[in-house]
Design an enzyme around this catalytic site. Structure first.
Site, PDB file in Angstrom:
ATOM      1  CB  SER A 262      -0.868   0.022   1.266  1.00 59.95           C
ATOM      2  OG  SER A 262      -0.079   0.472   2.368  1.00 59.95           O
ATOM      3  CG  ASP A 263       1.465   5.838  -1.213  1.00 55.05           C
ATOM      4  OD1 ASP A 263       1.361   6.573  -2.204  1.00 55.05           O
ATOM      5  OD2 ASP A 263       2.406   5.957  -0.392  1.00 55.05           O
ATOM      6  CE1 TYR A 264       3.445   7.802   6.697  1.00 50.95           C
ATOM      7  CE2 TYR A 264       5.482   7.067   5.678  1.00 50.95           C
ATOM      8  CZ  TYR A 264       4.810   7.599   6.771  1.00 50.95           C
ATOM      9  OH  TYR A 264       5.510   7.927   7.902  1.00 50.95           O
TER      10      TYR A 264
END
Ligand code: GLC
Length: 735
Positions: A262-264
């Protein structure tokens, strides 16, 4: 390890250990200050998460990474090595052009070499994975992350994205000097409404597949080991929990079997989106969508065990995700050597070495786009009697990189002034800042303060005007602040600061011989700069060797090699805008007052500068396009040829571009699409044939029934210097 050994390890792991492997935490979470600063509480990270996490992001340096690896492996029940990831998107410590500048090179060979150079440096610094390439298609310069993309065209983004993957990973990612590539942000992030970062993306499936997905797929075909999900909702479903996008499109159709991260914080953000009621549901939706690793939130580590115990998530799902992580670590050889290339001595030797600096310098010049050169004012002569005043906030500025670069030492950067003084031996040169990059004190997105000294402003301006009066030529060095680019930097006003425009106007009042350099991470509004300058070079953010590259190009050691990877519009209000748009039932001929036509009543033409446009220091003549066949079946190939001639007086490189237009379709087709690029270098007076092979694959599109297929009919083949060329020929496709 063998696959059998991996299977055994997986079998021996506890559920806690497995779930830990699926969590990635930032390096800043480790160490005492994370407790003091309250970071752990902010991200609800407990000791278990710290101990069990399978990966760390944003730690750099061989020593620091080794220390953390040793500490964390000791705590891991099976001493599984962590995998270290970092954003190396345009160089590790030898910083080279931002990706949009790399896009301007139109050169996959250059881009691959640059990527490999950054892999060599970052691998020696202990990094295993880079969060690059970013191949989000971009059509709206208000979105600050256009800086991180290679532009508006699916073909160019795919070509250059695949080159970056090859440059980072080599033939064997385990080999010395290679890192794993992570393609991002899947998917469609560049289509954020009105260029607002993190906003919704609404795309028809046809536009998504035809324009936005093509480059991700090219990178996956090139063997990218990871894919990162995007923050945005795509047609109202967050990418991170989007089963159709991840399972059907990415895994089944594109055949991606690597790690999906996932992104942050994007898993937890699905609550803000109103898609997940709570973290537990976010964890369930993400896992069911096929997300393997959660970056910087703890939904997995907090709730997956419960979800498995209650039977909502199967152990098979967990095992599938964990095995992908173990395979990735094994592909990198981490079980045998948890530090891979990490070596402080190697790191010191390789970073900013001569060879790397030379490559960065050459690439910067190749990324510069010459937009105007009236009276052939360029190249300048380094001759007696020549005098040049360099004026503007970038005349002696070392922050000539994008916002995803983190140089350890700014002294390693070459400013314009240093580049000129280091390379120009005879001409008289002066340097005056004239004004600041920003007009007033401003808190930047990293929390730092940009401060201006109001009392200094008037003197700076007057000194600059005085210098302009005395000089034969003025080189204005203007641009946006580097922290106005990248993530969370969407802007509604795409101009350099008003004081920079005022400086340009006042200099123009005393000296008409102006060359303007623009440093930016996105297309800015250029009408005023163009009007007041005899020559304009777009330098993007060129990186460590920027000043030397400016000297090389201004004084003709080499020519600016770039072509525009994004269209430039006159005004932000025209956005989104792109060359591969569709015809209208009421076509606009580029003039005002046409009455009932597509377009604006207050803005005539679509573009200030078109996609693919750029000049060199010579000129080229194109012959008409010839085709070896005028009618083909799907089994045939057409060869399209032009003869180009260097009609100038210097060696020069032309970026020959092939576009194809499908004249009629069961859905309307773009005015034209880029399908080929060839860079040709010729001596003055010399000519050569340039040919492209046209195949059925290049004619396919998502048709009225959403089949990806070509359709019988008539096509136009353009070959020329940019996306507006009318140099064309026709052919027909039939059964
Ligand atoms: C950021 C960015 C992504 C980056 C990641 C790790 O928020 O969206 O591009 O790779 O976090 O730094």
């Amino acid at each position: 390890m063998t696959n059998k050994q991996l299977q055994k390890l997986l079998k021996d792991m506890s559920l806690d250990e497995k779930i830990g492997q699926l969590t990635q935490l930032a390096g800043s979470m480790y160490g005492s200050d994370a407790i003091v600063t309250g970071l752990l509480d902010m991200f609800s990270i407990n000791d278990k998460a710290l101990e069990m996490s399978g990966s760390v992001l944003s730690v750099i340096g061989a020593e620091a990474i080794k220390k953390l690896q040793d500490e964390n492996m000791a705590k891991q029940p099976h001493h599984i090595p962590q995998i270290f990831m970092y954003d190396v998107i345009n160089g590790y410590q030898t910083i080279y052009p931002v990706p949009l500048g790399q896009g301007a090179t139109f050169n996959p060979d250059t881009v691959e070499k640059l990527a490999h150079m950054s892999a060599v440096e970052s691998a020696a610094a202990g990094i295993h994975v880079t969060f690059s390439p970013m191949v989000d298609l971009v059509r709206d310069a208000r979105w600050g992350r256009v800086m991180e993309s290679t532009g508006e065209d699916p073909y160019l983004n795919g070509l250059l994205g695949a080159a970056m993957v090859k440059g980072y990973q080599g033939d064997d990612v385990k080999a010395k000097g290679n890192v794993a590539a992570c393609v991002k942000h899947f998917a469609g992030y560049g289509g954020a409404e009105a260029g607002r970062d993190y906003d919704n993306v609404e795309l028809s499936e046809r536009t998504l597949r035809e324009d936005y997905l093509a480059a991700y797929e090219a990178c996956i075909k090139a063997g990218a080991k990871l894919v990162m999900t995007s923050f945005n909702t795509l047609n109202r479903v967050p990418s991170t929990g989007n089963k159709w996008l991840m399972k059907k499109v990415l895994r089944e159709e594109m055949g991606f079997d690597g790690v999906l991260i996932s992104d942050y914080g994007a898993v937890k953000e699905m609550i803000n989106h109103g898609y997940s009621r709570d973290e537990k549901q976010a964890a369930e939706q993400s896992m069911k969508a096929g997300l393997d690793m959660e970056m910087m939130s703890t939904a997995y580590i907090s709730h997956l065990k419960e979800l498995v115990d209650e039977g909502t998530i199967s152990m098979d799902m967990i095992d599938e995700a964990v095995m992908r992580l173990l395979v990735l670590k094994n592909d990198l050889g981490l079980f045998e050597n948890p530090y891979k290339d990490g070596d402080p001595k190697e790191e010191k030797k390789l970073i900013l070495c001569k060879k790397h600096r030379e490559l960065a310098r050459k690439a910067a010049a190749e990324s510069f786009v010459l937009l105007k050169n009236e009276d052939n004012i360029l190249p300048l002569a380094d001759a007696k009697g020549a005098s040049v005043a360099f004026i503007g906030p970038y005349a002696d500025e070392k922050q000539i990189h994008g916002s995803w670069s983190f140089p350890n030492d700014y002294n390693t950067f070459v400013s314009v002034k240093e580049g000129i003084l280091g390379n120009v031996t005879t001409a008289k040169t002066t340097f005056k800042q004239g004004c600041y990059r920003l007009d007033h004190n401003k808190k930047l997105k990293d929390g730092s303060m940009f401060e201006v000294n109001e009392t200094k402003k008037e003197k700076m301006l007057n000194d600059a005007i005085a210098a302009a009066k005395k000089a034969k030529t003025v080189v204005m060095c203007l641009g946006e602040h580097f922290m106005q680019t990248g993530e969370a930097t969407s802007r509604t006003d795409l101009n350099v600061s008003p004081e920079q425009i005022e400086l340009l106007r006042k200099v123009r009042e005393v000296n008409p011989n102006i060359v303007t350099l623009v440093f930016a991470g996105r297309p800015l509004e250029m009408d005023v700069i163009d009007e007041l300058s005899k020559a304009v070079i777009y330098c993007w953010f060129p990186g460590t060797e920027g000043g030397n590259a400016v000297a090389d190009v201004l004084y003709g050691k080499c020519e600016p090699g770039g072509r525009l990877p994004m269209s430039f519009s006159h005004k932000a209000e025209q956005l989104p805008n792109y060359y591969s748009r569709f015809r209208s039932g009421r076509p606009n001929n580029g003039t005002l007052d046409q009455g009932f036509v597509m377009g604006y009543i207050d803005q005539a033409d679509l573009f200030k500068y078109p996609f693919g446009y750029g000049m060199g220091y010579s000129s080229f003549e194109y012959s008409n396009v010839t085709l070896d066949k005028s009618s083909i079946t799907r089994k045939d190939t057409i060869t399209a040829t032009v003869t180009i001639k260097n009609t100038g007086d210097r060696v020069s490189t032309e970026t020959v571009q092939l576009y194809i237009q499908d004249l009629f379709g069961n859905v309307v087709r773009p005015r034209r699409l880029l399908k080929g690029i060839k860079k040709v270098t010729l001596k003055p007076g010399k000519k050569t044939k340039v040919s492209f092979e046209i195949t059925d694959d290049m004619l396919k599109f998502w048709d009225i029934d959403m089949n990806y297929a070509s359709e019988d009919g008539d096509f136009r083949v353009y070959i020329g210097p940019d996306s507006l060329t009318e140099n064309c020929a026709y052919f027909n496709l039939h059964q």
